[in-house]
Design a protein around this motif. Structure first.
Motif, PDB file in Angstrom:
ATOM      1  N   ALA A  55      37.062  48.805  48.860  1.00  0.00           N
ATOM      2  CA  ALA A  55      36.746  49.174  50.328  1.00  0.00           C
ATOM      3  C   ALA A  55      37.682  48.296  51.082  1.00  0.00           C
ATOM      4  O   ALA A  55      38.520  48.772  52.150  1.00  0.00           O
ATOM      5  CB  ALA A  55      35.187  49.006  50.582  1.00  0.00           C
ATOM      6  N   VAL A  56      37.491  47.043  51.124  1.00  0.00           N
ATOM      7  CA  VAL A  56      38.285  46.025  51.822  1.00  0.00           C
ATOM      8  C   VAL A  56      39.953  46.333  51.858  1.00  0.00           C
ATOM      9  O   VAL A  56      40.570  46.204  52.574  1.00  0.00           O
ATOM     10  CB  VAL A  56      37.762  44.573  51.502  1.00  0.00           C
ATOM     11  N   VAL A  57      40.412  46.453  50.337  1.00  0.00           N
ATOM     12  CA  VAL A  57      41.742  46.664  50.134  1.00  0.00           C
ATOM     13  C   VAL A  57      42.238  47.899  51.103  1.00  0.00           C
ATOM     14  O   VAL A  57      43.361  47.770  51.747  1.00  0.00           O
ATOM     15  CB  VAL A  57      42.121  46.800  48.911  1.00  0.00           C
ATOM     16  N   ILE A  58      41.439  48.756  50.896  1.00  0.00           N
ATOM     17  CA  ILE A  58      41.868  50.126  51.691  1.00  0.00           C
ATOM     18  C   ILE A  58      41.828  49.937  53.095  1.00  0.00           C
ATOM     19  O   ILE A  58      42.783  50.276  53.958  1.00  0.00           O
ATOM     20  CB  ILE A  58      40.705  51.248  51.346  1.00  0.00           C
ATOM     21  N   PHE A  59      40.590  49.186  53.662  1.00  0.00           N
ATOM     22  CA  PHE A  59      40.629  48.747  55.121  1.00  0.00           C
ATOM     23  C   PHE A  59      42.036  48.065  55.820  1.00  0.00           C
ATOM     24  O   PHE A  59      42.525  48.150  56.490  1.00  0.00           O
ATOM     25  CB  PHE A  59      39.549  47.992  55.240  1.00  0.00           C
ATOM     26  N   MET A  60      42.368  47.049  54.835  1.00  0.00           N
ATOM     27  CA  MET A  60      43.483  46.299  55.173  1.00  0.00           C
ATOM     28  C   MET A  60      44.660  47.226  55.203  1.00  0.00           C
ATOM     29  O   MET A  60      45.688  46.820  56.064  1.00  0.00           O
ATOM     30  CB  MET A  60      43.671  44.887  54.180  1.00  0.00           C
ATOM     31  N   LEU A  61      44.813  47.853  54.009  1.00  0.00           N
ATOM     32  CA  LEU A  61      45.937  48.854  54.003  1.00  0.00           C
ATOM     33  C   LEU A  61      46.054  49.455  55.279  1.00  0.00           C
ATOM     34  O   LEU A  61      47.094  49.923  55.772  1.00  0.00           O
ATOM     35  CB  LEU A  61      45.992  49.415  52.577  1.00  0.00           C
ATOM     36  N   VAL A  62      44.878  50.552  55.432  1.00  0.00           N
ATOM     37  CA  VAL A  62      45.125  51.286  56.544  1.00  0.00           C
ATOM     38  C   VAL A  62      45.401  50.688  57.934  1.00  0.00           C
ATOM     39  O   VAL A  62      46.263  51.276  58.770  1.00  0.00           O
ATOM     40  CB  VAL A  62      43.713  51.927  56.775  1.00  0.00           C
ATOM     41  N   LEU A  63      44.855  49.320  58.204  1.00  0.00           N
ATOM     42  CA  LEU A  63      45.219  48.803  59.363  1.00  0.00           C
ATOM     43  C   LEU A  63      46.773  48.240  59.395  1.00  0.00           C
ATOM     44  O   LEU A  63      47.435  48.148  60.381  1.00  0.00           O
ATOM     45  CB  LEU A  63      44.241  47.662  59.606  1.00  0.00           C
ATOM     46  N   TYR A  64      47.220  47.894  58.440  1.00  0.00           N
ATOM     47  CA  TYR A  64      48.440  47.262  58.183  1.00  0.00           C
ATOM     48  C   TYR A  64      49.461  48.480  58.567  1.00  0.00           C
ATOM     49  O   TYR A  64      50.508  48.597  59.163  1.00  0.00           O
ATOM     50  CB  TYR A  64      48.802  46.698  56.799  1.00  0.00           C
ATOM     51  N   ARG A  65      49.374  49.603  57.865  1.00  0.00           N
ATOM     52  CA  ARG A  65      50.130  50.741  57.940  1.00  0.00           C
ATOM     53  C   ARG A  65      50.061  51.254  59.333  1.00  0.00           C
ATOM     54  O   ARG A  65      51.030  51.892  60.010  1.00  0.00           O
ATOM     55  CB  ARG A  65      49.922  51.913  56.950  1.00  0.00           C
ATOM     56  N   THR A  66      48.745  51.182  59.932  1.00  0.00           N
ATOM     57  CA  THR A  66      48.724  51.891  61.495  1.00  0.00           C
ATOM     58  C   THR A  66      49.742  50.635  62.102  1.00  0.00           C
ATOM     59  O   THR A  66      50.162  51.209  63.043  1.00  0.00           O
ATOM     60  CB  THR A  66      47.143  51.515  61.783  1.00  0.00           C
ATOM     61  N   ALA A  67      49.442  49.436  62.058  1.00  0.00           N
ATOM     62  CA  ALA A  67      50.273  48.501  62.874  1.00  0.00           C
ATOM     63  C   ALA A  67      51.958  48.865  62.662  1.00  0.00           C
ATOM     64  O   ALA A  67      52.601  48.605  63.656  1.00  0.00           O
ATOM     65  CB  ALA A  67      49.927  47.110  62.328  1.00  0.00           C
ATOM     66  N   ARG A  68      52.050  49.276  61.307  1.00  0.00           N
ATOM     67  CA  ARG A  68      53.568  49.440  61.293  1.00  0.00           C
ATOM     68  C   ARG A  68      53.973  50.653  61.748  1.00  0.00           C
ATOM     69  O   ARG A  68      55.384  50.777  62.258  1.00  0.00           O
ATOM     70  CB  ARG A  68      53.862  49.441  59.640  1.00  0.00           C
ATOM     71  N   GLN A  69      53.305  51.515  62.304  1.00  0.00           N
ATOM     72  CA  GLN A  69      53.678  52.865  63.061  1.00  0.00           C
ATOM     73  C   GLN A  69      53.877  52.555  64.461  1.00  0.00           C
ATOM     74  O   GLN A  69      54.441  53.205  65.178  1.00  0.00           O
ATOM     75  CB  GLN A  69      52.582  53.830  62.841  1.00  0.00           C
ATOM     76  N   SER A  70      53.274  51.242  64.927  1.00  0.00           N
ATOM     77  CA  SER A  70      53.397  50.830  66.464  1.00  0.00           C
ATOM     78  C   SER A  70      54.739  50.590  66.632  1.00  0.00           C
ATOM     79  O   SER A  70      55.169  49.588  65.765  1.00  0.00           O
ATOM     80  CB  SER A  70      52.146  50.097  66.675  1.00  0.00           C
ATOM     81  N   ILE A  71      55.063  50.729  67.875  1.00  0.00           N
ATOM     82  CA  ILE A  71      56.185  50.226  68.352  1.00  0.00           C
ATOM     83  C   ILE A  71      55.978  49.051  69.366  1.00  0.00           C
ATOM     84  O   ILE A  71      56.725  48.231  70.014  1.00  0.00           O
ATOM     85  CB  ILE A  71      57.439  51.161  69.004  1.00  0.00           C
ATOM     86  N   GLU A  72      54.605  48.648  69.564  1.00  0.00           N
ATOM     87  CA  GLU A  72      54.424  47.660  70.494  1.00  0.00           C
ATOM     88  C   GLU A  72      54.845  46.323  69.860  1.00  0.00           C
ATOM     89  O   GLU A  72      54.756  46.173  68.614  1.00  0.00           O
ATOM     90  CB  GLU A  72      52.730  47.768  70.836  1.00  0.00           C
ATOM     91  N   PRO A  73      55.070  45.451  70.558  1.00  0.00           N
ATOM     92  CA  PRO A  73      55.426  44.089  70.084  1.00  0.00           C
ATOM     93  C   PRO A  73      54.151  43.187  69.683  1.00  0.00           C
ATOM     94  O   PRO A  73      52.977  43.564  69.800  1.00  0.00           O
ATOM     95  CB  PRO A  73      56.012  43.180  71.285  1.00  0.00           C
ATOM     96  N   HIS A  74      54.578  42.564  68.689  1.00  0.00           N
ATOM     97  CA  HIS A  74      53.100  41.653  68.156  1.00  0.00           C
ATOM     98  C   HIS A  74      52.456  40.756  69.277  1.00  0.00           C
ATOM     99  O   HIS A  74      53.105  40.355  70.113  1.00  0.00           O
ATOM    100  CB  HIS A  74      53.574  40.586  67.110  1.00  0.00           C
ATOM    101  N   ASN A  75      51.328  40.832  69.255  1.00  0.00           N
ATOM    102  CA  ASN A  75      50.690  39.901  70.118  1.00  0.00           C
ATOM    103  C   ASN A  75      49.842  38.469  69.377  1.00  0.00           C
ATOM    104  O   ASN A  75      49.520  38.908  68.192  1.00  0.00           O
ATOM    105  CB  ASN A  75      49.462  40.694  70.706  1.00  0.00           C
ATOM    106  N   PRO A  76      50.159  37.567  70.314  1.00  0.00           N
ATOM    107  CA  PRO A  76      49.450  36.100  69.342  1.00  0.00           C
ATOM    108  C   PRO A  76      48.123  36.489  68.855  1.00  0.00           C
ATOM    109  O   PRO A  76      47.869  35.837  67.690  1.00  0.00           O
ATOM    110  CB  PRO A  76      49.784  35.193  70.456  1.00  0.00           C
ATOM    111  N   TYR A  77      47.173  37.213  69.466  1.00  0.00           N
ATOM    112  CA  TYR A  77      45.814  37.048  68.970  1.00  0.00           C
ATOM    113  C   TYR A  77      45.850  37.929  67.734  1.00  0.00           C
ATOM    114  O   TYR A  77      44.618  37.618  66.861  1.00  0.00           O
ATOM    115  CB  TYR A  77      44.624  37.897  69.989  1.00  0.00           C
TER     116      TYR A  77
END
Ligand code: HEM
Length: 516
Positions: A202-224
């Motif tokens: 469950a935790v691996v899936i959670f991390m994967l989904v959020l990682y791939r979601t972040a990769r889809q984004s064109i927004e710059p990384h935020n320090p937080y």
């Protein structure tokens, strides 16, 4: 009204100009607020979604003057409501397997006049398992699946996979609790394996989904985001360690062996889960969410990076010093441990200042008191730690269990749970499209929760000095906290149901109670 200003609510704008919803979606609104959109003003929407207010106003006014020919059709999808099942599971678990269970444990501790009753160990560990994964885990995952894509202005990657993580987590929690309770039966080994595998997946899936979601984004990384990323790494480590902890207990050759293994693993495990996973995710979300939502402004000195390293550094130093001290008995390692404890109040105070929880909010809300109280509890909980060795020496205890338990409760209930109560009660009405100003002030659960938590924190330490007074009283504190959670939980559940069934039902609903 034909002209839109920053004070006009998103719901009013959508009612006047349905096509504006497309503009809001481009800035991350998506399904928030249901069919009609949230009742929050446009300025609030712009602040939370980090959008330029003037540009938004211009785009909306243009759309109003020249509505697009294509009609906007609102359709709710899994990624818009997935948070509800996580939050509902969290509420159900905290009220039953978590707080009620913990309160019963505490009552038994009170009757038995000792925190160190071996027969209660399995039950206490089952409670801790339910609270870490079923309470903190469910809320963190639900909140992240809902808000992260919107913070990053994108859509959730593979919502069906995110949904699978919900069922895996649920299975892991139930199996893990049963495994603890059935020890040493053979079935508990199977259940322990099922629990570990389900939760880790469950935790691996959670991390994967959020990682791939972040990769889809064109927004710059935020320090937080570094707080959130490191929190997830601690989450995974804490989940793996939870399974290791279970099998270390299950395979210990004797009762003495069980106690020795608990002494070695329990402390670092809880530190990874509470000071790593929970504290870092709250620190990250607080920085992204709290100043904008409550209008707290920016800190005069930005110490984000320093706070990040202090939290992670003190935790690593804490774990390494503790494990080496216990295995080598080299007294110099106690200095490392004390240093780690000294860093805890430092990062807690710096974090509270960074977020500005003690500044006056320009957008006060019924939930702000929870957020402020959570940070007061954080400072209290972390402020207790440098005195832990001194307390042990003065009370002639090698490991002052009562003091550590008291600190832990201040942290888990005062800080983590208070924050869950405040943030969820702020977010859920927005997602449901309900005007929070019309809702219950939540003063009663707030006072009860603080009274219960303060009672437990004080009385647990007092059991070392006046056991005949403190033990009979301490059992009540769990039920005071349970009452508070029940009060808050019914309102939140009800608000989520309103979100599901549409706002028209709100008119006939007894909860949330309108403020007078
Ligand atoms: C809300 C009311 C709660 C009650 C009545 C309660 C009750 C208890 C009791 C009686 C213990 C054993 C204390 C000791 O040995 O010192 C305990 C331990 C613990 N609780 Fe709770 N608790 C509550 C909330 C929470 C929450 C919200 C969390 C997590 C976020 C949590 C996590 C833990 C952990 C990690 C332990 C330590 C288990 C261990 O020794 O490994 N509890 N709780």
């Amino acid at each position: 009204m034909n002209h839109i200003t920053g004070d006009t609510s998103v719901a009013e704008i959508v009612a006047l100009c349905p096509g504006a919803r497309r503009i809001f979606d481009e800035h991350g609104l998506k399904g928030c607020g249901g069919e009609h959109g949230p009742s929050e003003p446009l300025t609030f929407f712009a602040a939370v979604h980090q959008a330029n207010l003037d540009e938004l106003l211009r785009e909306i006014n243009t759309e109003m003057a020249n509505p697009s020919a294509q009609a906007y059709v609102y359709k709710e999808s899994l990624q818009d409501y997935i948070y509800r099942r996580f939050f509902k599971a969290g509420v159900a678990i905290v009220l039953t397997l978590g707080c009620l269970w913990g309160a019963i444990n505490l009552l038994q501790i009170g009757f038995g006049k000792s925190f160190l009753q071996l027969r209660l160990l399995s039950s206490i560990h089952a409670h801790a398992h339910a609270m870490i994964f079923g309470w903190v885990g469910m809320f963190v995952m639900g909140f992240a699946y809902q808000s992260f894509p919107r913070f990053k202005n994108t859509t959730l990657w593979r919502p069906a996979l995110a949904n699978l993580s919900f069922y895996l987590l649920g299975t892991g929690i139930v199996a893990g609790m049963l495994a603890d309770m059935l020890l040493p039966a053979l079935a508990s080994f199977v259940l322990g394996a099922v629990s570990g595998l389900s939760e880790i997946t469950a935790v691996v899936i959670f991390m994967l989904v959020l990682y791939r979601t972040a990769r889809q984004s064109i927004e710059p990384h935020n320090p937080y985001e570094k707080f959130i990323a490191s929190s997830f790494i601690w989450f995974l480590l804490g989940t793996i360690l939870e399974a290791v902890f279970f099998f270390a207990k299950a395979t210990a050759p004797s009762e003495h062996g069980v106690i020795m293994r608990i002494a070695l693993i329990d402390g670092p495990l809880r530190d990874v889960q509470l000071l790593g996973f929970a504290a870092l995710i709250i620190a990250g979300v607080s920085q992204r969410f709290v100043p904008q939502v409550y209008g707290l402004g920016k800190p005069s000195h930005d110490r984000q990076t320093m706070i990040f390293w202090l939290i992670n550094g003190s935790l690593v130093l804490n774990i390494i010093s503790y494990v080496l001290l216990l295995t080598t008995h080299n007294f110099y390692l106690a200095i490392g441990l004390e240093l780690a404890y000294l860093l805890m109040p430092l990062w807690a105070i710096l974090l509270a200042i960074q977020i500005g929880v003690f500044r006056k909010p320009t957008q006060p809300d019924r939930t702000f008191k929870f957020v402020r109280a959570a940070y007061v509890w954080l400072v209290i909980a972390c402020g207790m730690m440098p005195f832990f060795p001194l307390y042990g020496a003065l009370t002639h205890q090698v490991f002052a269990h009562t003091y550590m338990g008291s600190h832990r409760h201040a942290f888990t209930v005062g800080f983590i749970s208070m924050m869950i109560l405040g943030v969820s009660s702020r977010v859920v009405p927005i997602l449901a499209g309900i005007d929070a100003k019309r809702m219950n002030s939540l003063w009663a659960p707030f006072v009860l929760f603080n009274v219960g938590c303060a009672g437990r924190v004080l009385l647990q330490v007092l059991t070392d000095f006046v056991p005949n007074v403190a033990y009979p009283l301490i059992g009540f504190t769990g039920f005071i906290e349970l009452t508070a959670l029940l009060w808050w939980g019914i309102e939140l559940w009800h608000t989520m149901n309103v979100a599901k069934t549409g706002r028209t039902k709100l008119l006939t609903a007894p909860f949330p109670l309108p403020a007078r």
